[in-house]
Write a protein that holds these residues in place. Structure first.
Motif, PDB file in Angstrom:
ATOM      1  N   ASN A 283      48.208  41.447  42.815  1.00 29.52           N
ATOM      2  CA  ASN A 283      46.743  41.387  42.836  1.00 29.52           C
ATOM      3  C   ASN A 283      46.104  42.723  42.462  1.00 29.52           C
ATOM      4  O   ASN A 283      45.098  43.123  43.031  1.00 29.52           O
ATOM      5  CB  ASN A 283      46.246  40.914  44.200  1.00 29.52           C
ATOM      6  CG  ASN A 283      46.857  39.599  44.586  1.00 29.52           C
ATOM      7  OD1 ASN A 283      46.818  38.650  43.821  1.00 29.52           O
ATOM      8  ND2 ASN A 283      47.479  39.544  45.748  1.00 29.52           N
TER       9      ASN A 283
ATOM     10  N   GLY B 209      41.662  38.327  43.762  1.00 27.75           N
ATOM     11  CA  GLY B 209      42.535  37.511  42.933  1.00 27.75           C
ATOM     12  C   GLY B 209      41.773  37.042  41.705  1.00 27.75           C
ATOM     13  O   GLY B 209      40.717  37.560  41.369  1.00 27.75           O
TER      14      GLY B 209
ATOM     15  N   GLN C  13      46.649  34.178  43.225  1.00 27.44           N
ATOM     16  CA  GLN C  13      47.241  35.487  43.435  1.00 27.44           C
ATOM     17  C   GLN C  13      48.080  35.809  42.201  1.00 27.44           C
ATOM     18  O   GLN C  13      48.577  34.909  41.525  1.00 27.44           O
ATOM     19  CB  GLN C  13      48.106  35.475  44.695  1.00 27.44           C
ATOM     20  CG  GLN C  13      47.346  35.025  45.939  1.00 27.44           C
ATOM     21  CD  GLN C  13      46.145  35.905  46.235  1.00 27.44           C
ATOM     22  OE1 GLN C  13      46.289  37.113  46.367  1.00 27.44           O
ATOM     23  NE2 GLN C  13      44.971  35.322  46.329  1.00 27.44           N
TER      24      GLN C  13
END
Length: 82
Positions: A19, A28, A39
């Motif tokens: 991330n 994200g 993610q």
């Protein structure tokens, strides 16, 4: 990139984080059409600047498969292709 070697310049200067790249306001990546936040695993070569990003396994990949158009390989003709 996951091997630690850059596929563009062959350098071993590949760095990784989860991330690490934010797009938009949410943590994200916001996935258009899938109505979810994904993610990611992010890889950057600090020698040449090449960058790769992967979604982590989970429901977002399935939502993308259901909602986004599939790109067919160019060497395979499909019925109706021109």
């Amino acid at each position: 990139m996951r091997s630690g070697i850059c596929p563009k310049c062959r350098s071993a200067s590949v760095h990784f984080t989860r991330n690490g790249i934010r797009r938009g306001q949410a943590f994200g990546l916001t996935v258009r059409g899938a109505w979810s936040t994904a993610q990611s695993e992010d890889f950057v070569c600090t020698s040449c600047g090449y960058f790769e990003q992967y979604f982590t396994p989970g429901g977002t990949l399935q939502k993308i498969a259901e909602k986004w158009p599939l790109i067919r390989p160019a060497n395979r003709s499909q019925p109706g292709d021109r």
